[in-house]
Design an enzyme around this catalytic site. Sequence first.
Site, PDB file in Angstrom:
ATOM      1  N   LYS A   3       0.795  -1.043  -0.057  1.00 50.89           N
ATOM      2  CA  LYS A   3      -0.187   0.021  -0.069  1.00 50.89           C
ATOM      3  C   LYS A   3       0.704   1.192  -0.129  1.00 50.89           C
ATOM      4  O   LYS A   3       0.463   2.313  -0.424  1.00 50.89           O
ATOM      5  CB  LYS A   3      -0.843   0.013   1.209  1.00 50.89           C
ATOM      6  CG  LYS A   3      -1.942  -1.010   1.289  1.00 50.89           C
ATOM      7  CD  LYS A   3      -3.431  -0.531   1.298  1.00 50.89           C
ATOM      8  CE  LYS A   3      -4.348  -1.658   0.779  1.00 50.89           C
ATOM      9  NZ  LYS A   3      -5.704  -1.627   1.057  1.00 50.89           N
TER      10      LYS A   3
ATOM     11  N   LYS B 238      -4.064  -9.759  -6.880  1.00 47.16           N
ATOM     12  CA  LYS B 238      -5.335 -10.391  -6.243  1.00 47.16           C
ATOM     13  C   LYS B 238      -6.163  -9.450  -6.926  1.00 47.16           C
ATOM     14  O   LYS B 238      -6.027  -8.267  -7.082  1.00 47.16           O
ATOM     15  CB  LYS B 238      -5.356 -10.509  -4.622  1.00 47.16           C
ATOM     16  CG  LYS B 238      -5.355  -8.892  -3.936  1.00 47.16           C
ATOM     17  CD  LYS B 238      -5.913  -9.322  -2.728  1.00 47.16           C
ATOM     18  CE  LYS B 238      -5.913  -7.989  -1.735  1.00 47.16           C
ATOM     19  NZ  LYS B 238      -6.743  -7.946  -0.797  1.00 47.16           N
TER      20      LYS B 238
ATOM     21  N   LYS C 249     -10.865  -4.356  -4.639  1.00 41.39           N
ATOM     22  CA  LYS C 249     -11.948  -3.434  -4.977  1.00 41.39           C
ATOM     23  C   LYS C 249     -11.295  -2.101  -5.253  1.00 41.39           C
ATOM     24  O   LYS C 249     -12.011  -1.142  -5.991  1.00 41.39           O
ATOM     25  CB  LYS C 249     -12.936  -3.137  -4.052  1.00 41.39           C
ATOM     26  CG  LYS C 249     -12.453  -2.850  -2.589  1.00 41.39           C
ATOM     27  CD  LYS C 249     -13.533  -2.867  -1.480  1.00 41.39           C
ATOM     28  CE  LYS C 249     -13.754  -3.740  -0.422  1.00 41.39           C
ATOM     29  NZ  LYS C 249     -12.581  -3.410   0.334  1.00 41.39           N
TER      30      LYS C 249
HETATM   31  P1  ATP Z   1      -8.702  -2.731  -0.924  1.00 41.34           P
HETATM   32  O1  ATP Z   1      -8.591  -2.966  -2.432  1.00 41.34           O
HETATM   33  O2  ATP Z   1      -9.123  -1.483  -0.332  1.00 41.34           O
HETATM   34  O3  ATP Z   1      -7.123  -3.386  -0.090  1.00 41.34           O
HETATM   35  P2  ATP Z   1      -9.686  -5.530  -0.753  1.00 41.34           P
HETATM   36  O4  ATP Z   1     -10.777  -5.647  -2.036  1.00 41.34           O
HETATM   37  O5  ATP Z   1      -8.352  -6.179  -1.004  1.00 41.34           O
HETATM   38  O6  ATP Z   1      -9.583  -3.906  -0.376  1.00 41.34           O
HETATM   39  P3  ATP Z   1     -10.358  -5.905   2.085  1.00 41.34           P
HETATM   40  O7  ATP Z   1     -11.349  -4.987   2.300  1.00 41.34           O
HETATM   41  O8  ATP Z   1      -9.024  -5.827   2.336  1.00 41.34           O
HETATM   42  O9  ATP Z   1     -10.590  -6.014   0.350  1.00 41.34           O
HETATM   43  O10 ATP Z   1     -10.798  -7.334   2.270  1.00 41.34           O
HETATM   44  C1  ATP Z   1     -11.884  -7.832   2.731  1.00 41.34           C
HETATM   45  C2  ATP Z   1     -11.956  -9.295   2.845  1.00 41.34           C
HETATM   46  O11 ATP Z   1     -11.934  -9.856   1.669  1.00 41.34           O
HETATM   47  C3  ATP Z   1     -10.779  -9.865   3.668  1.00 41.34           C
HETATM   48  O12 ATP Z   1     -11.155 -10.978   4.373  1.00 41.34           O
HETATM   49  C4  ATP Z   1      -9.748 -10.244   2.522  1.00 41.34           C
HETATM   50  O13 ATP Z   1      -9.092 -11.458   2.795  1.00 41.34           O
HETATM   51  C5  ATP Z   1     -10.947 -10.698   1.286  1.00 41.34           C
HETATM   52  N1  ATP Z   1     -10.585 -10.458   0.021  1.00 41.34           N
HETATM   53  C6  ATP Z   1      -9.884  -9.160  -0.487  1.00 41.34           C
HETATM   54  N2  ATP Z   1      -9.736  -9.695  -1.811  1.00 41.34           N
HETATM   55  C7  ATP Z   1      -9.802 -10.993  -1.969  1.00 41.34           C
HETATM   56  C8  ATP Z   1      -9.628 -11.860  -3.250  1.00 41.34           C
HETATM   57  N3  ATP Z   1      -9.098 -11.324  -4.251  1.00 41.34           N
HETATM   58  N4  ATP Z   1      -9.635 -13.077  -2.922  1.00 41.34           N
HETATM   59  C9  ATP Z   1     -10.155 -13.780  -1.962  1.00 41.34           C
HETATM   60  N5  ATP Z   1     -10.488 -12.701  -0.538  1.00 41.34           N
HETATM   61  C10 ATP Z   1     -10.332 -11.585  -0.655  1.00 41.34           C
END
Ligand code: ATP
Length: 331
Positions: free
Chosen positions: A115, A197, A200
């Site tokens: 980040k 990964k 969002k």
């Molecule tokens: P950001 O992009 O803002 O970092 P994010 O999409 O990675 O957000 P988080 O809010 O950080 O999402 O994560 C919420 C939950 O979703 C966590 O338990 C995280 O491990 C899971 N998660 C996020 N992205 C993935 C993915 N690509 N595959 C599986 N699980 C995910």
Amino acid sequence: MNKELKTIFSAVQPSGFLTLGNYLGAIKNWIGFQENFKCIFSLADLHTITVLQNPKELKSRTKELYALFLSCGIDPKKSIFFIQSQVHTHAELSWILSCFTSFGELSRMTQFKDKSQKHANNINAGLFGYPTLMAADILLYNTDIVPVGADQKQHIEITRDIAKRFNGIYGEVFKIPEEFIPKIGARIMSLQEPEKKMSKSDANPSSYIALLDSPETIIKKFKKAVTDSENEVKFTGEQTGINNLINIYSSVTGKTTAQIETEFEGVGYGKFKMSVAQAVIEHLKPIQEKFSYYISNEDYIKACYEEAKEQALIISERTLKKVKEKIGFVS
Ligand code: ATP
Ligand code: LTN
């Protein structure tokens, strides 16, 4: 709520529209836990401001996500589902825990490294101390199990380290939590860069499927998904576009990779992509229908998070009080 049940805690940041990654890696599993565990879930908006947010958007997105979680099956009668910034104990315990966390261990966090590269113009202390707030979230509720996607494993490990260190000094105050990482869906990858990964907050919307994407958008995004030139639906376990699509298909249909390989033997990527898109559309349809209902019932949503806030306060204030007494703060 039955006292004998083990406690589950998890949270998601209201940092963007929920993706299929969030859903398959996290939320889908949360729903199943509600029957047999004491479940506490949160929208982690304090975590979200580690990246600069537009106030209006943050507010509407938080409410929208609350409605979306209910649409996915979080049941406010079975779970405590609250908004993190409404429960003061989190920020307070986070500060205390930060005094038991070293610069070195925070520097090793891969999410911080990622980040701070991504937001090079705003590497703030909150981003660095992020894991202490997450530890506070978890430890305040005497959590046994934390269901998360694979990317959060390191944060649960540091939570355990901080809790053990604190307990080592003051006696058994915190319960030591374990992570739960689903076998399928733990790491859904970007549709455009399968080595990253699905996220969002990705600047490119073609890289993710948002839970509220229309069927047309879903088809378009899967058609555009990056794959190699092999043109054979075969699972190799590597981080490739086709493996990611197989994983997604497997998660939403419940079919094994072997079944999928047989089903699509001799069928090219083009046709497979359409089947994945159709399966995802079918899976998301009931969620999208419920969302239209909840989002137009703002009073109901508000009543749910207000009640959850009170319930979260009762549990977390008890833990915080204990912590403050142990430390030697005047009560
Ligand atoms: P950001 O992009 O803002 O970092 P994010 O999409 O990675 O957000 P988080 O809010 O950080 O999402 O994560 C919420 C939950 O979703 C966590 O338990 C995280 O491990 C899971 N998660 C996020 N992205 C993935 C993915 N690509 N595959 C599986 N699980 C995910
Ligand atoms: N950091 C997590 C979201 C999160 C969380 C938590 C997850 C905040 N607090 C407590 C589990 C337990 C993330 O970015 N995925």
